[in-house]
Design a protein around this motif. Structure first.
Motif, PDB file in Angstrom:
ATOM      1  N   VAL A 152       0.856  -1.187   0.000  1.00 12.24           N
ATOM      2  CA  VAL A 152       0.000   0.000   0.000  1.00 12.24           C
ATOM      3  C   VAL A 152       0.889   1.233   0.000  1.00 12.24           C
ATOM      4  O   VAL A 152       1.996   1.210   0.538  1.00 12.24           O
ATOM      5  N   VAL A 153       0.425   2.290  -0.625  1.00 16.20           N
ATOM      6  CA  VAL A 153       1.131   3.568  -0.598  1.00 16.20           C
ATOM      7  C   VAL A 153       0.433   4.406   0.466  1.00 16.20           C
ATOM      8  O   VAL A 153      -0.747   4.735   0.332  1.00 16.20           O
ATOM      9  N   ALA A 154       1.157   4.714   1.529  1.00 15.17           N
ATOM     10  CA  ALA A 154       0.535   5.314   2.705  1.00 15.17           C
ATOM     11  C   ALA A 154       1.284   6.536   3.208  1.00 15.17           C
ATOM     12  O   ALA A 154       2.505   6.638   3.068  1.00 15.17           O
ATOM     13  N   THR A 155       0.519   7.431   3.823  1.00 13.05           N
ATOM     14  CA  THR A 155       1.099   8.537   4.589  1.00 13.05           C
ATOM     15  C   THR A 155       0.883   8.294   6.083  1.00 13.05           C
ATOM     16  O   THR A 155       1.565   8.879   6.910  1.00 13.05           O
ATOM     17  N   LYS A 156      -0.083   7.413   6.407  1.00 10.94           N
ATOM     18  CA  LYS A 156      -0.319   6.977   7.784  1.00 10.94           C
ATOM     19  C   LYS A 156      -0.713   5.513   7.759  1.00 10.94           C
ATOM     20  O   LYS A 156      -1.428   5.072   6.862  1.00 10.94           O
ATOM     21  N   ILE A 157      -0.235   4.766   8.768  1.00 16.10           N
ATOM     22  CA  ILE A 157      -0.601   3.355   8.939  1.00 16.10           C
ATOM     23  C   ILE A 157      -1.151   3.203  10.345  1.00 16.10           C
ATOM     24  O   ILE A 157      -0.540   3.682  11.312  1.00 16.10           O
ATOM     25  N   ARG A 158      -2.285   2.527  10.453  1.00 13.60           N
ATOM     26  CA  ARG A 158      -2.932   2.320  11.753  1.00 13.60           C
ATOM     27  C   ARG A 158      -3.131   0.828  11.995  1.00 13.60           C
ATOM     28  O   ARG A 158      -3.651   0.123  11.135  1.00 13.60           O
ATOM     29  N   ILE A 159      -2.708   0.360  13.163  1.00 17.22           N
ATOM     30  CA  ILE A 159      -2.913  -1.035  13.581  1.00 17.22           C
ATOM     31  C   ILE A 159      -4.071  -1.054  14.569  1.00 17.22           C
ATOM     32  O   ILE A 159      -4.077  -0.287  15.541  1.00 17.22           O
ATOM     33  N   LEU A 160      -5.032  -1.940  14.307  1.00 17.87           N
ATOM     34  CA  LEU A 160      -6.246  -2.040  15.129  1.00 17.87           C
ATOM     35  C   LEU A 160      -6.331  -3.434  15.737  1.00 17.87           C
ATOM     36  O   LEU A 160      -6.776  -4.381  15.081  1.00 17.87           O
ATOM     37  N   PRO A 161      -5.889  -3.604  16.985  1.00 19.03           N
ATOM     38  CA  PRO A 161      -5.963  -4.921  17.629  1.00 19.03           C
ATOM     39  C   PRO A 161      -7.406  -5.439  17.681  1.00 19.03           C
ATOM     40  O   PRO A 161      -8.337  -4.686  17.970  1.00 19.03           O
ATOM     41  N   GLN A 162      -7.558  -6.738  17.399  1.00 20.95           N
ATOM     42  CA  GLN A 162      -8.869  -7.386  17.413  1.00 20.95           C
ATOM     43  C   GLN A 162      -8.982  -8.425  18.525  1.00 20.95           C
ATOM     44  O   GLN A 162     -10.072  -8.726  18.982  1.00 20.95           O
ATOM     45  N   ALA A 163      -7.855  -9.002  18.928  1.00 17.34           N
ATOM     46  CA  ALA A 163      -7.825 -10.000  20.003  1.00 17.34           C
ATOM     47  C   ALA A 163      -6.438  -9.939  20.644  1.00 17.34           C
ATOM     48  O   ALA A 163      -5.467  -9.528  20.009  1.00 17.34           O
ATOM     49  N   TRP A 164      -6.355 -10.367  21.900  1.00 19.56           N
ATOM     50  CA  TRP A 164      -5.094 -10.249  22.637  1.00 19.56           C
ATOM     51  C   TRP A 164      -5.041 -11.278  23.757  1.00 19.56           C
ATOM     52  O   TRP A 164      -6.043 -11.874  24.129  1.00 19.56           O
ATOM     53  N   HIS A 165      -3.831 -11.451  24.290  1.00 23.31           N
ATOM     54  CA  HIS A 165      -3.583 -12.329  25.430  1.00 23.31           C
ATOM     55  C   HIS A 165      -3.356 -11.440  26.653  1.00 23.31           C
ATOM     56  O   HIS A 165      -2.421 -10.635  26.663  1.00 23.31           O
ATOM     57  N   ASN A 166      -4.198 -11.560  27.658  1.00 28.72           N
ATOM     58  CA  ASN A 166      -4.151 -10.809  28.917  1.00 28.72           C
ATOM     59  C   ASN A 166      -4.419  -9.311  28.769  1.00 28.72           C
ATOM     60  O   ASN A 166      -5.269  -8.778  29.455  1.00 28.72           O
ATOM     61  N   TYR A 167      -3.676  -8.626  27.911  1.00 28.92           N
ATOM     62  CA  TYR A 167      -3.919  -7.200  27.717  1.00 28.92           C
ATOM     63  C   TYR A 167      -3.430  -6.790  26.331  1.00 28.92           C
ATOM     64  O   TYR A 167      -2.458  -7.331  25.816  1.00 28.92           O
ATOM     65  N   MET A 168      -4.078  -5.799  25.745  1.00 27.90           N
ATOM     66  CA  MET A 168      -3.741  -5.275  24.420  1.00 27.90           C
ATOM     67  C   MET A 168      -2.426  -4.506  24.506  1.00 27.90           C
ATOM     68  O   MET A 168      -2.400  -3.352  24.928  1.00 27.90           O
TER      69      MET A 168
END
Length: 177
Positions: A152-168
């Motif tokens: 992807v050609v990006a000026t901003k990248i965002r990571i969106l957690p969907q699941a986690w172990h103990n805490y995000m």
């Protein structure tokens, strides 16, 4: 940095020595969170745990001490990187939070980006055109590399957690090849 002229008339940064075929090892393709090339102010998040500096977005650098911990342990939290210029991003490398007494990591996440002419967030898609959900970590130390089906050609990248172990909680860097 070498500039490559894209078909859409957008100049895109490609790290010097980058192999856009993807045949280089992931370590040589890291954008610069781990190295510190990306400044702290470029790494932001929806929130961080108890607003404590030790959990701040800037601590989310791959292989750093600590790591970002979301302010709420619920879907909708995010961490993002603002890039100085439109950049080709090929994927993400993640780790859990560096804290032996608190086993915390993200197990699944989505990625969205803003392009040079976009104000809306665009989800990264899998090869079938569906919103991609990437497999995250199973411990605090291992690097997990996820390549996008196409860069992807990006000026901003965002990571969106969907699941986690103990805490995000997580550390990461972006791939430029």
């Amino acid at each position: 940095m070498t500039m490559i002229k894209m078909v859409a008339d957008v100049d895109v940064d490609v790290a010097a020595g980058s192999d856009v075929s993807g045949s280089k090892p992931a370590g040589s393709c890291l954008l610069g969170l781990k190295s510190g090339t990306i400044p702290d102010k470029a790494i932001t998040a929806s929130s961080f745990y108890q607003s404590l500096d030790v959990h701040a977005p800037r601590t989310a650098r791959l292989d750093s001490l600590g790591g970002w911990a979301g302010g709420k342990n619920e879907v909708g939290q995010w961490i993002q990187v603002s890039l100085e210029k439109a950049t080709s991003i090929f994927g993400v490398v993640t780790q859990g939070r560096n804290n032996k007494s608190a086993a915390q990591w993200v197990t699944q996440y989505k990625v969205s980006y803003q392009g040079p002419y976009d104000s809306a967030w665009i989800p990264v898609e899998d090869a079938a055109g569906n919103v991609a959900v990437f497999k995250g970590n199973t411990d605090i130390d291992t690097h997990v590399t996820n390549k996008f089906s196409k860069p992807v050609v990006a000026t901003k990248i965002r990571i969106l957690p969907q699941a986690w172990h103990n805490y995000m909680s997580m550390r990461f860097d972006l791939l430029t090849c």
